[in-house]
Scaffold this motif. Structure first.
Motif, PDB file in Angstrom:
ATOM      1  N   TYR A  68       0.773  -1.257  -0.183  1.00 54.91           N
ATOM      2  CA  TYR A  68       0.123   0.049   0.205  1.00 54.91           C
ATOM      3  C   TYR A  68       0.975   1.293   0.195  1.00 54.91           C
ATOM      4  CZ  TYR A  68      -4.848   1.427   0.327  1.00 54.91           C
ATOM      5  OH  TYR A  68      -5.955   2.028   0.206  1.00 54.91           O
ATOM      6  N   ARG A  69       0.969   1.952  -1.155  1.00 60.17           N
ATOM      7  CA  ARG A  69       1.774   3.020  -1.183  1.00 60.17           C
ATOM      8  C   ARG A  69       1.049   4.484  -1.140  1.00 60.17           C
ATOM      9  NH1 ARG A  69       5.844   1.114  -4.145  1.00 60.17           N
ATOM     10  NH2 ARG A  69       6.131  -1.338  -3.458  1.00 60.17           N
ATOM     11  N   GLY A  70      -0.257   4.629  -1.120  1.00 55.64           N
ATOM     12  CA  GLY A  70      -0.998   5.872  -1.150  1.00 55.64           C
ATOM     13  C   GLY A  70      -2.537   5.709  -1.029  1.00 55.64           C
ATOM     14  N   THR A  71      -3.169   6.648  -0.739  1.00 54.02           N
ATOM     15  CA  THR A  71      -4.715   6.912  -0.670  1.00 54.02           C
ATOM     16  C   THR A  71      -4.929   8.379  -0.761  1.00 54.02           C
ATOM     17  OG1 THR A  71      -6.512   6.056   0.554  1.00 54.02           O
ATOM     18  CG2 THR A  71      -4.747   6.901   1.771  1.00 54.02           C
ATOM     19  N   VAL A  72      -6.106   8.493  -1.154  1.00 55.84           N
ATOM     20  CA  VAL A  72      -6.545   9.925  -1.461  1.00 55.84           C
ATOM     21  C   VAL A  72      -7.731  10.264  -0.370  1.00 55.84           C
ATOM     22  CG1 VAL A  72      -7.680  11.660  -2.812  1.00 55.84           C
ATOM     23  CG2 VAL A  72      -6.030   9.653  -3.808  1.00 55.84           C
ATOM     24  N   ASP A  73      -7.524  11.255   0.572  1.00 59.39           N
ATOM     25  CA  ASP A  73      -8.415  11.748   1.535  1.00 59.39           C
ATOM     26  C   ASP A  73      -9.620  12.737   0.564  1.00 59.39           C
ATOM     27  OD1 ASP A  73     -10.071  13.013   3.286  1.00 59.39           O
ATOM     28  OD2 ASP A  73      -8.383  13.394   4.663  1.00 59.39           O
ATOM     29  N   THR A  74     -10.645  12.187   0.220  1.00 58.75           N
ATOM     30  CA  THR A  74     -11.876  12.945  -0.444  1.00 58.75           C
ATOM     31  C   THR A  74     -12.628  14.168   0.478  1.00 58.75           C
ATOM     32  OG1 THR A  74     -13.277  11.077  -0.250  1.00 58.75           O
ATOM     33  CG2 THR A  74     -11.894  11.082  -2.182  1.00 58.75           C
ATOM     34  N   SER A  75     -12.089  14.124   1.796  1.00 51.60           N
ATOM     35  CA  SER A  75     -13.031  15.206   2.228  1.00 51.60           C
ATOM     36  C   SER A  75     -14.523  14.640   2.565  1.00 51.60           C
ATOM     37  CB  SER A  75     -12.783  16.377   2.123  1.00 51.60           C
ATOM     38  OG  SER A  75     -11.508  16.822   2.009  1.00 51.60           O
ATOM     39  N   PRO A  76     -14.982  13.471   3.079  1.00 51.93           N
ATOM     40  CA  PRO A  76     -16.140  13.113   3.054  1.00 51.93           C
ATOM     41  C   PRO A  76     -17.193  13.994   3.649  1.00 51.93           C
ATOM     42  CG  PRO A  76     -14.930  11.510   4.089  1.00 51.93           C
ATOM     43  CD  PRO A  76     -14.022  12.546   3.620  1.00 51.93           C
ATOM     44  N   GLU A  77     -16.860  14.399   4.750  1.00 51.82           N
ATOM     45  CA  GLU A  77     -17.681  15.609   5.333  1.00 51.82           C
ATOM     46  C   GLU A  77     -18.055  16.735   4.671  1.00 51.82           C
ATOM     47  OE1 GLU A  77     -17.301  17.161   9.458  1.00 51.82           O
ATOM     48  OE2 GLU A  77     -16.267  15.017  10.201  1.00 51.82           O
ATOM     49  N   LEU A  78     -16.883  17.311   4.059  1.00 49.78           N
ATOM     50  CA  LEU A  78     -17.131  18.676   3.205  1.00 49.78           C
ATOM     51  C   LEU A  78     -17.856  18.239   1.841  1.00 49.78           C
ATOM     52  CD1 LEU A  78     -16.673  21.549   2.401  1.00 49.78           C
ATOM     53  CD2 LEU A  78     -14.486  20.721   1.609  1.00 49.78           C
ATOM     54  N   THR A  79     -17.595  17.006   1.365  1.00 48.80           N
ATOM     55  CA  THR A  79     -18.205  16.552   0.216  1.00 48.80           C
ATOM     56  C   THR A  79     -19.805  16.304   0.422  1.00 48.80           C
ATOM     57  OG1 THR A  79     -16.223  15.225  -0.608  1.00 48.80           O
ATOM     58  CG2 THR A  79     -18.394  14.701  -1.756  1.00 48.80           C
ATOM     59  N   GLY A  80     -20.014  15.823   1.203  1.00 48.52           N
ATOM     60  CA  GLY A  80     -21.584  15.567   1.949  1.00 48.52           C
ATOM     61  C   GLY A  80     -22.051  16.957   1.995  1.00 48.52           C
ATOM     62  N   GLU A  81     -21.454  17.988   2.772  1.00 48.85           N
ATOM     63  CA  GLU A  81     -22.127  19.199   2.962  1.00 48.85           C
ATOM     64  C   GLU A  81     -22.254  19.764   1.720  1.00 48.85           C
ATOM     65  OE1 GLU A  81     -20.550  23.524   4.608  1.00 48.85           O
ATOM     66  OE2 GLU A  81     -19.777  21.650   5.845  1.00 48.85           O
ATOM     67  N   MET A  82     -21.406  19.735   0.613  1.00 49.99           N
ATOM     68  CA  MET A  82     -21.457  20.232  -0.502  1.00 49.99           C
ATOM     69  C   MET A  82     -22.811  19.442  -1.465  1.00 49.99           C
ATOM     70  SD  MET A  82     -17.533  20.502  -1.487  1.00 49.99           S
ATOM     71  CE  MET A  82     -17.704  20.978  -3.340  1.00 49.99           C
ATOM     72  N   ALA A  83     -22.863  18.487  -1.450  1.00 49.82           N
ATOM     73  CA  ALA A  83     -24.079  17.745  -2.054  1.00 49.82           C
ATOM     74  C   ALA A  83     -25.352  18.042  -1.195  1.00 49.82           C
ATOM     75  CB  ALA A  83     -23.874  16.248  -1.833  1.00 49.82           C
ATOM     76  N   VAL A  84     -25.259  18.274  -0.236  1.00 46.16           N
ATOM     77  CA  VAL A  84     -26.614  18.663   0.453  1.00 46.16           C
ATOM     78  C   VAL A  84     -27.070  19.995   0.157  1.00 46.16           C
ATOM     79  CG1 VAL A  84     -27.670  19.377   2.713  1.00 46.16           C
ATOM     80  CG2 VAL A  84     -26.434  16.986   2.476  1.00 46.16           C
ATOM     81  N   ASN A  85     -25.886  21.103   0.042  1.00 48.11           N
ATOM     82  CA  ASN A  85     -26.527  22.420  -0.510  1.00 48.11           C
ATOM     83  C   ASN A  85     -26.723  22.534  -2.015  1.00 48.11           C
ATOM     84  OD1 ASN A  85     -25.660  23.486   2.159  1.00 48.11           O
ATOM     85  ND2 ASN A  85     -23.320  23.797   1.508  1.00 48.11           N
ATOM     86  N   ALA A  86     -26.311  21.657  -2.545  1.00 41.18           N
ATOM     87  CA  ALA A  86     -26.550  21.646  -4.042  1.00 41.18           C
ATOM     88  C   ALA A  86     -27.973  21.170  -4.127  1.00 41.18           C
ATOM     89  CB  ALA A  86     -25.738  20.717  -4.870  1.00 41.18           C
ATOM     90  N   VAL A  87     -28.479  19.971  -3.476  1.00 44.98           N
ATOM     91  CA  VAL A  87     -29.858  19.545  -3.274  1.00 44.98           C
ATOM     92  C   VAL A  87     -30.707  20.631  -2.968  1.00 44.98           C
ATOM     93  CG1 VAL A  87     -31.404  18.107  -2.182  1.00 44.98           C
ATOM     94  CG2 VAL A  87     -29.325  17.129  -3.208  1.00 44.98           C
ATOM     95  N   ILE A  88     -30.356  21.580  -1.847  1.00 45.55           N
ATOM     96  CA  ILE A  88     -31.224  22.530  -1.071  1.00 45.55           C
ATOM     97  C   ILE A  88     -31.479  23.519  -2.307  1.00 45.55           C
ATOM     98  CG2 ILE A  88     -31.295  24.407   0.455  1.00 45.55           C
ATOM     99  CD1 ILE A  88     -30.188  22.294   2.369  1.00 45.55           C
ATOM    100  N   LYS A  89     -30.322  23.896  -3.050  1.00 38.04           N
ATOM    101  CA  LYS A  89     -30.546  24.857  -4.147  1.00 38.04           C
ATOM    102  C   LYS A  89     -31.641  24.561  -5.222  1.00 38.04           C
ATOM    103  CE  LYS A  89     -26.317  27.444  -3.880  1.00 38.04           C
ATOM    104  NZ  LYS A  89     -25.025  27.594  -4.392  1.00 38.04           N
ATOM    105  N   LEU A  90     -31.374  23.018  -5.693  1.00 35.95           N
ATOM    106  CA  LEU A  90     -32.325  22.557  -6.594  1.00 35.95           C
ATOM    107  C   LEU A  90     -33.634  22.542  -6.097  1.00 35.95           C
ATOM    108  CD1 LEU A  90     -29.943  19.768  -7.939  1.00 35.95           C
ATOM    109  CD2 LEU A  90     -30.696  22.054  -9.112  1.00 35.95           C
TER     110      LEU A  90
END
Length: 113
Positions: A68-90
Protein backbone atom coordinates in the motif's frame (compact mmCIF):
# COMPACT_ATOMS: atom_id res chain seq x y z
CA UNK A 1 -15.61 -4.39 -0.05
CA UNK A 2 -12.46 -6.33 0.79
CA UNK A 3 -14.20 -9.45 -0.50
CA UNK A 4 -14.91 -7.83 -3.89
CA UNK A 5 -11.36 -6.52 -4.10
CA UNK A 6 -9.98 -9.97 -3.36
CA UNK A 7 -12.18 -11.73 -5.89
CA UNK A 8 -11.69 -9.08 -8.58
CA UNK A 9 -7.92 -9.18 -8.34
CA UNK A 10 -7.78 -12.97 -8.11
CA UNK A 11 -9.70 -13.08 -11.40
CA UNK A 12 -7.56 -10.38 -12.98
CA UNK A 13 -4.32 -12.10 -11.96
CA UNK A 14 -5.44 -15.28 -13.73
CA UNK A 15 -5.68 -13.38 -17.01
CA UNK A 16 -2.91 -10.82 -16.38
CA UNK A 17 -0.38 -12.37 -13.96
CA UNK A 18 2.09 -9.53 -14.60
CA UNK A 19 -0.11 -6.97 -12.80
CA UNK A 20 2.10 -4.79 -10.62
CA UNK A 21 -0.11 -1.73 -10.00
CA UNK A 22 -3.61 -1.73 -8.51
CA UNK A 23 -5.68 1.45 -8.27
CA UNK A 24 -8.80 0.74 -6.21
CA UNK A 25 -11.95 2.85 -6.12
CA UNK A 26 -11.78 2.71 -2.32
CA UNK A 27 -9.50 1.54 0.47
CA UNK A 28 -11.74 -1.42 1.36
CA UNK A 29 -11.35 -2.96 -2.09
CA UNK A 30 -7.60 -2.36 -1.93
CA UNK A 31 -7.37 -4.35 1.31
CA UNK A 32 -8.82 -7.37 -0.50
CA UNK A 33 -6.53 -6.79 -3.46
CA UNK A 34 -3.53 -6.97 -1.13
CA UNK A 35 -4.67 -10.40 0.06
CA UNK A 36 -4.83 -11.56 -3.56
CA UNK A 37 -1.36 -10.18 -4.25
CA UNK A 38 0.04 -11.90 -1.15
CA UNK A 39 -1.58 -15.21 -2.15
CA UNK A 40 -0.10 -14.85 -5.65
CA UNK A 41 3.36 -14.36 -4.16
CA UNK A 42 3.79 -10.84 -5.51
CA UNK A 43 6.73 -8.80 -4.22
CA UNK A 44 5.50 -5.88 -2.09
CA UNK A 45 8.55 -3.84 -3.06
CA UNK A 46 7.74 -3.98 -6.79
CA UNK A 47 3.94 -4.08 -6.64
CA UNK A 48 1.96 -0.93 -5.84
CA UNK A 49 -1.57 -0.58 -4.44
CA UNK A 50 -3.36 2.74 -4.03
CA UNK A 51 -6.91 3.53 -2.94
CA UNK A 52 -9.29 6.28 -1.98
CA UNK A 53 -10.80 7.25 1.41
CA UNK A 54 -7.74 7.74 3.65
CA UNK A 55 -9.02 5.00 5.96
CA UNK A 56 -7.02 4.56 9.18
CA UNK A 57 -6.09 1.01 8.15
CA UNK A 58 -4.84 2.33 4.79
CA UNK A 59 -2.60 4.81 6.59
CA UNK A 60 -1.24 2.01 8.78
CA UNK A 61 -0.49 -0.12 5.71
CA UNK A 62 1.18 2.83 3.96
CA UNK A 63 3.36 3.36 7.03
CA UNK A 64 4.46 -0.31 6.86
CA UNK A 65 5.95 0.36 3.43
CA UNK A 66 4.75 -2.79 1.67
CA UNK A 67 2.10 -2.98 -1.08
CA UNK A 68 0.00 0.00 0.00
CA UNK A 69 1.70 3.16 -1.23
CA UNK A 70 -1.01 5.80 -1.16
CA UNK A 71 -4.59 6.82 -0.65
CA UNK A 72 -6.63 9.93 -1.35
CA UNK A 73 -8.53 11.82 1.34
CA UNK A 74 -11.71 12.94 -0.41
CA UNK A 75 -12.95 15.05 2.51
CA UNK A 76 -16.21 13.10 2.96
CA UNK A 77 -17.70 15.59 5.44
CA UNK A 78 -17.13 18.53 3.14
CA UNK A 79 -18.27 16.53 0.10
CA UNK A 80 -21.50 15.61 1.88
CA UNK A 81 -22.06 19.22 2.88
CA UNK A 82 -21.53 20.35 -0.71
CA UNK A 83 -24.00 17.74 -1.98
CA UNK A 84 -26.67 18.74 0.56
CA UNK A 85 -26.24 22.42 -0.32
CA UNK A 86 -26.66 21.62 -4.02
CA UNK A 87 -29.85 19.64 -3.32
CA UNK A 88 -31.25 22.48 -1.21
CA UNK A 89 -30.60 24.92 -4.07
CA UNK A 90 -32.29 22.62 -6.58
CA UNK A 91 -35.31 22.03 -4.32
CA UNK A 92 -35.65 25.80 -3.87
CA UNK A 93 -35.84 26.20 -7.64
CA UNK A 94 -32.36 27.61 -8.02
CA UNK A 95 -29.52 26.15 -10.03
CA UNK A 96 -26.47 24.27 -8.91
CA UNK A 97 -23.20 23.91 -10.80
CA UNK A 98 -23.06 20.93 -13.15
CA UNK A 99 -19.57 20.08 -11.91
CA UNK A 100 -18.16 20.74 -8.46
CA UNK A 101 -14.50 20.49 -7.49
CA UNK A 102 -14.01 18.46 -4.36
CA UNK A 103 -10.85 19.20 -2.39
CA UNK A 104 -8.68 16.11 -2.02
CA UNK A 105 -5.35 15.34 -0.39
CA UNK A 106 -2.80 12.74 -1.49
CA UNK A 107 -1.60 10.56 1.40
CA UNK A 108 1.75 8.77 1.02
CA UNK A 109 4.39 7.55 3.44
CA UNK A 110 6.17 10.89 3.02
CA UNK A 111 3.06 12.88 3.98
CA UNK A 112 2.13 10.84 7.07
CA UNK A 113 2.96 12.42 10.42
Amino acid sequence: TPENGLKSLENALQVYPEIDVVASINDAGAFGAIKALEAAGKDPQTTIVVGIDADAQAKDLIEQGKFYRGTVDTSPELTGEMAVNAVIKLLAGSTAPKNVRVPVAKITKDSLP
